[in-house]
Design a protein around this motif. Sequence first.
Motif, short mmCIF file in Angstrom:
data_model
loop_
_atom_site.label_atom_id
_atom_site.label_comp_id
_atom_site.label_asym_id
_atom_site.label_seq_id
_atom_site.Cartn_x
_atom_site.Cartn_y
_atom_site.Cartn_z
N ILE A 1 44.70 33.04 49.00
CA ILE A 1 44.28 34.05 48.12
C ILE A 1 43.33 34.08 47.25
N SER A 2 42.31 33.59 47.60
CA SER A 2 41.12 33.29 46.82
C SER A 2 40.26 34.63 46.58
N LYS A 3 40.32 35.55 47.76
CA LYS A 3 39.91 36.93 47.37
C LYS A 3 40.64 37.83 46.43
N GLU A 4 41.98 37.67 46.41
CA GLU A 4 42.72 38.25 45.33
C GLU A 4 42.37 37.69 44.08
N THR A 5 42.40 36.50 44.04
CA THR A 5 42.13 35.85 42.73
C THR A 5 40.94 36.39 42.01
N ALA A 6 39.65 36.47 42.91
CA ALA A 6 38.73 36.81 42.49
C ALA A 6 38.43 38.50 42.20
N SER A 7 39.29 39.08 42.73
CA SER A 7 39.34 40.38 42.68
C SER A 7 40.31 40.97 41.44
N ILE A 8 41.36 40.17 41.25
CA ILE A 8 42.31 40.68 39.91
C ILE A 8 41.67 41.03 38.74
N SER A 9 40.52 40.61 38.23
CA SER A 9 39.99 40.67 37.09
C SER A 9 38.67 41.81 37.16
N ARG A 10 38.34 42.31 38.33
CA ARG A 10 37.37 43.17 38.65
C ARG A 10 37.88 44.64 39.10
N LEU A 11 39.22 44.68 39.13
CA LEU A 11 39.83 45.82 39.38
C LEU A 11 40.05 46.90 38.42
N LYS A 12 39.78 46.62 37.25
CA LYS A 12 39.64 47.43 35.96
C LYS A 12 41.31 48.19 35.91
N ILE A 13 42.33 47.06 35.97
CA ILE A 13 43.65 47.51 35.80
C ILE A 13 44.03 47.81 34.37
N PRO A 14 44.57 48.89 34.16
CA PRO A 14 45.11 49.37 32.58
C PRO A 14 45.67 48.39 32.03
N LYS A 15 45.34 48.19 30.57
CA LYS A 15 45.93 47.03 29.84
C LYS A 15 47.47 47.26 29.72
N ASN A 16 47.87 48.25 29.58
CA ASN A 16 49.56 48.51 29.48
C ASN A 16 50.29 48.32 30.69
N THR A 17 49.68 47.72 31.77
CA THR A 17 50.33 47.66 33.00
C THR A 17 51.18 46.49 33.11
N MET A 18 52.44 46.66 33.61
CA MET A 18 53.46 45.67 33.66
C MET A 18 53.25 44.34 34.59
N MET A 19 53.23 43.18 33.94
CA MET A 19 52.79 41.96 34.75
C MET A 19 51.41 41.80 34.78
N LEU A 20 50.69 42.42 33.94
CA LEU A 20 49.16 42.18 34.01
C LEU A 20 48.84 40.95 33.20
N ASP A 21 49.57 40.66 32.08
CA ASP A 21 49.17 39.39 31.24
C ASP A 21 49.51 38.08 32.24
N GLU A 22 50.70 38.36 32.87
CA GLU A 22 51.15 37.05 33.87
C GLU A 22 50.18 36.96 35.07
N ALA A 23 49.76 38.10 35.43
CA ALA A 23 48.76 38.03 36.67
C ALA A 23 47.49 37.22 36.08
N MET A 24 46.93 37.86 35.03
CA MET A 24 45.78 37.13 34.37
C MET A 24 45.94 35.60 34.02
N LEU A 25 47.11 35.23 33.66
CA LEU A 25 47.58 33.78 33.25
C LEU A 25 47.27 33.14 34.65
N TYR A 26 47.94 33.47 35.76
CA TYR A 26 47.86 32.80 36.91
C TYR A 26 46.70 32.73 37.59
N SER A 27 45.84 33.71 37.28
CA SER A 27 44.43 33.81 37.62
C SER A 27 43.61 32.66 37.07
N LYS A 28 43.86 32.47 35.77
CA LYS A 28 43.26 31.20 35.04
C LYS A 28 44.06 30.06 35.74
N ILE A 29 45.12 29.82 35.72
CA ILE A 29 45.65 28.60 36.26
C ILE A 29 45.16 28.32 37.68
N ASN A 30 45.03 29.48 38.50
CA ASN A 30 44.58 29.04 39.92
C ASN A 30 42.91 28.70 39.65
#
Length: 554
Positions: free
Chosen positions: A197-226
């Motif tokens: 999932i390294s490709k997805e990890t690298a992409s999650i911060s570059r997709l310009k996801i709206p800040k109010n998206t559900m689970m965005l905070d959790e996704a970014m948290l696990y991106s840092k953990i990964n």
Amino acid sequence: MNFKIRTYLTVTILLLLLPTTVQAARQPRPSFYARYENFSTRALFNMGYTYLYKRQMADSALVCFSIIANRKDSRQLADDELRLYVNAMNYMGNIYCTYYNRYDLADEYLDRALQTAQENHFIDRLPYIIGNKANVTFIYESINGSKNAVSQFIADNKKIFWEAAKVKEWRCVTTTYYNLSLSAFASPHPDKILKLISKETASISRLKIPKNTMMLDEAMLYSKINIAYSKKNYAECARLLTSNMPSKADYAKYNVMPMMHVVLVQIYRKMNRDDLAKEELTKLDKMSRAPSTQPILKYSINDILYEYYQQNGDSALAAHYDYQRLKTKDELNNGNNLSTVKQGRFLRQLEQISLNYQHEQQKQRTTTIVLIIVSLALIILILLVIIIYRSYQHQKHLIDVLYSRNRQLVNSNQLLLPVDEDSTGEDSSKQKNTDLPEGIVESIIKIMENTEVICNKGFSMTQLCYLSGYNRTYVSRAIREKWGTNFNGLLNSYRIKEACKRMSDTKAYSNLTIEAIADSLGYASRSNFSTVFKRTTGMSAAEYIKRNKEETEK
């Protein structure tokens, strides 16, 4: 079943519980069900969404979504209503799987949602539906010991991640990434899964996801953990996770806490902190014994605890959790119809194949009928073309005959008499009267051959009599006995003969139009000239000019 498959089963719990907040108690069908039927499809859907995600009233949400489902069966829905229907079916699949553990019904509703979405090209809905179906499949395959359950689950979620990103369904993107991240830590070998999932990890911060998206905070948290885990900074991983552990008040996140404890177990084991790992396992054991814990979650927790203690040589605890795991498995297979999921899918697929076959047969019959109609129409069209062509050829032949006849008369001293007129209908010799003045016919001919005289618009019978020197009676009798017509017929014959000469003289009269020729011959209008020309020659002036041009070019 190995540790990898068992622990991966926990990942599904995350996806099933993320959209929900708390378990809803089973209640009888609400008494206001009938009143809800009067609401519009949009109003029903909005109410169902509110009940499910804001009021934690799954039963009421199910009522609203069920009415929408029934409308699809009872009447034709508009495009916007069909989209709401697809969403409602997807939510119903989620409700039956998450709240009621009815995986057979969940799978059936998700199949209905998927079929309608595909038929109507609702591509933005497909990632959600396919993701929920993948969850049901993973639960079924994992509990029944499939060796490919984990690899298929990861492959499905990677595909869903990119399909959702393509249509900018960000909520599905963040949830799927969160799921993939937890999948890695739930496995015996997180490093291997994180590479996938390294490709997805690298992409999650570059997709310009709206800040109010559900689970965005959790996704970014696990991106840092990964990222920290890949750098072997396990202490940072533990710090990030423990500092973001949800409270009981946060129902949605609290329901996935077992999964977070599993992640901590993996991290503490990497840090060689078995004492901290055992603390997390104790928390998991407490959750498994809680009455409010759902069977699927109990199965997953007991499975993890069984595998852990078996690997660490504690046979008594391993046997205890193995018993609890098998007991929960029986409950899932029997009480919650998990065993019928595969059979239900087979039957629906068989039904769909039958429907597709009938559709293809109907389509083939329709195509055959259309081809027959088109073939008949083509045959009729060909016959009409042949008839028209033969008629055209026959008409062309008649025009050629008429043109030749008229040319012969023009080149001779004979008059152009109407083609449909047989003089006076009697032998002109029988009408001869010898008491006509001598030379009257020659006098009339001489005057009529003078085009400057007869092409004058004012030329009349009176002028002819005056110029010939004979009275009207003698002149009329002479015209009738010699040419079998009256004055107007004789005048038109000479004028039309002159018209044919001028139309044939391409050098002198090539620049003159039919209107100009008609005017030069003494006719008041083109229409009058055209009528006389057609009656006299049997063809129109335009046809005569065209035929003469063809003759000249040969």
